[in-house]
Design a protein around this motif. Structure first.
Motif, short mmCIF file in Angstrom:
data_model
loop_
_atom_site.label_atom_id
_atom_site.label_comp_id
_atom_site.label_asym_id
_atom_site.label_seq_id
_atom_site.Cartn_x
_atom_site.Cartn_y
_atom_site.Cartn_z
N MET A 41 0.65 -1.27 0.20
CA MET A 41 -0.43 0.03 0.48
C MET A 41 0.55 0.97 -0.08
N ILE A 42 0.38 2.39 -0.34
CA ILE A 42 1.56 3.78 -0.94
C ILE A 42 0.77 4.69 0.50
N SER A 43 2.40 5.50 0.08
CA SER A 43 2.52 5.99 1.47
C SER A 43 1.14 7.53 1.48
N ASN A 44 0.06 7.26 2.70
CA ASN A 44 -0.88 8.38 2.79
C ASN A 44 -2.17 7.94 1.91
N VAL A 50 -7.22 3.62 3.98
CA VAL A 50 -8.00 2.56 4.69
C VAL A 50 -8.71 2.81 5.55
N THR A 51 -10.18 2.17 5.74
CA THR A 51 -10.78 1.26 6.23
C THR A 51 -10.65 0.27 6.81
N VAL A 111 -5.85 -3.77 13.24
CA VAL A 111 -6.75 -3.59 12.27
C VAL A 111 -7.18 -4.64 11.04
N LYS A 112 -7.94 -5.44 10.86
CA LYS A 112 -8.20 -5.60 10.01
C LYS A 112 -8.88 -4.97 8.73
N THR A 113 -8.38 -4.68 8.10
CA THR A 113 -8.62 -4.41 6.44
C THR A 113 -10.11 -4.78 5.59
N ASN A 114 -10.85 -3.74 5.30
CA ASN A 114 -12.02 -4.36 4.81
C ASN A 114 -12.19 -4.52 3.74
N HIS A 115 -10.86 -3.92 2.66
CA HIS A 115 -10.38 -4.05 1.60
C HIS A 115 -8.90 -5.41 1.41
N GLY A 116 -8.71 -6.07 0.96
CA GLY A 116 -7.44 -7.11 0.94
C GLY A 116 -7.13 -7.83 2.69
#
Length: 295
Positions: free
Chosen positions: A1-4, A7-8, A21-26
């Protein structure tokens, strides 16, 4: 994942100022720290929170904000609970139905949908099961009866919590940890040893964590919820709203507490067998308790 990149995701664990945190995407699990602005605002990230996170530097993630919560509990600290699995055994120990009703009320006050589970079905008779069903047949609550090897019924329970966050509540010794180990996919909840001094289960977990269930839901790893002090949460006239089988607006008096008032439709329904006398007795007991504590 890129800087800045923002992500939810959902906080599934928190230890020593770090949040996972478990991301909603990926569906990655990322280690995060909270922004200082959250501390200044006295906002404490909580397991179960839906959060927005951002990476300022490669591999370093910060919690930027916490999305609006559905609910939040203090002990143990967890947010956004959808389902309360209320677990009792049919025997050893016998079910305390007053405590069960208190847990039903506590769940609904916090906007949690209760699902009632009775374990050790194989150790009792169908007569006892029928008696419990008759008490709750006029309520909307879902009841499940099963034994430790009844995987079919536990699969139905998994279906109830699919895609949702659930906690467990109920007395010690009823099989909550064993049940949780089946519900969860690849993780297990440690089964606590029995404290001989206290004669009740000991918690073996040292932090709060959400375990993923077999169909994408989450189960809180701490099987230690108990009923809240109901008198601290609702007024006497509000208690009737948490007995869904009670009629609404059919009594002679709008302010009827269904106790001593004439023309009470609820008392007539109890006398006619349309409402369980056991549930009504519990209502009166809790009503008296709330009045005593508040006045």
């Amino acid at each position: 994942m890129i800087s800045n990149e923002q992500v939810t995701g959902k906080i599934i664990k928190g230890i020593g100022g770090f949040y996972y945190v478990k991301t909603n995407h990926g569906h990655e699990v990322l280690e995060c720290k909270a922004r200082g602005v959250l501390r200044h605002q006295k906002i404490i990230p909580t397991v179960g929170d839906e959060v927005m996170i951002q990476s300022d530097n490669p591999g370093e993630w910060m919690i930027e904000s916490i999305l609006p919560r559905k609910n939040i509990f203090i002990r143990p600290p967890v947010a956004n609970v959808d389902i309360g699995l209320i677990v009792f055994s049919m025997t050893h120990p016998k079910p305390n139905l007053l405590l069960l009703d208190m847990l039903l009320i506590s769940s609904e006050i916090q906007n949690v949908t209760p699902v009632v589970c009775f374990t050790k079905r194989d150790l009792t008779s169908s007569v006892d099961e029928t008696a419990i069903k008759e008490i709750y047949e006029k309520t909307p609550y879902k009841l499940f009866f099963f034994s430790h090897n009844d995987t079919g019924t536990m699969d139905e329970i998994i279906g109830e919590i699919g895609g949702k966050t659930a906690f467990m509540a109920g007395p010690s010794g009823v099989g909550k940890s064993t049940m949780a180990n089946y519900l969860c996919a690849d993780q297990t909840m440690e089964t606590g040893t029995l404290s001989q001094k206290l004669k009740r289960g000991k918690h073996t977990t040292r932090h709060v964590e959400l375990l993923e269930t077999k169909n994408g839901g989450f189960l809180l790893d701490t099987p230690g919820f108990s009923s809240y002090q109901i008198s601290e949460m609702i007024k006497p006239e509000e208690l009737r709203e948490y007995f869904p089988e009670f009629s609404r607006g059919e009594c002679r008096f709008k302010s009827c507490l269904h106790k001593e008032e004439p023309g009470c439709d609820v008392k007539e329904a109890v006398a006619a067998g349309k409402i369980s006398a056991v549930r009504y007795e519990h209502y009166l007991s809790l009503l008296d308790e709330i009045k005593k504590d508040q006045y």
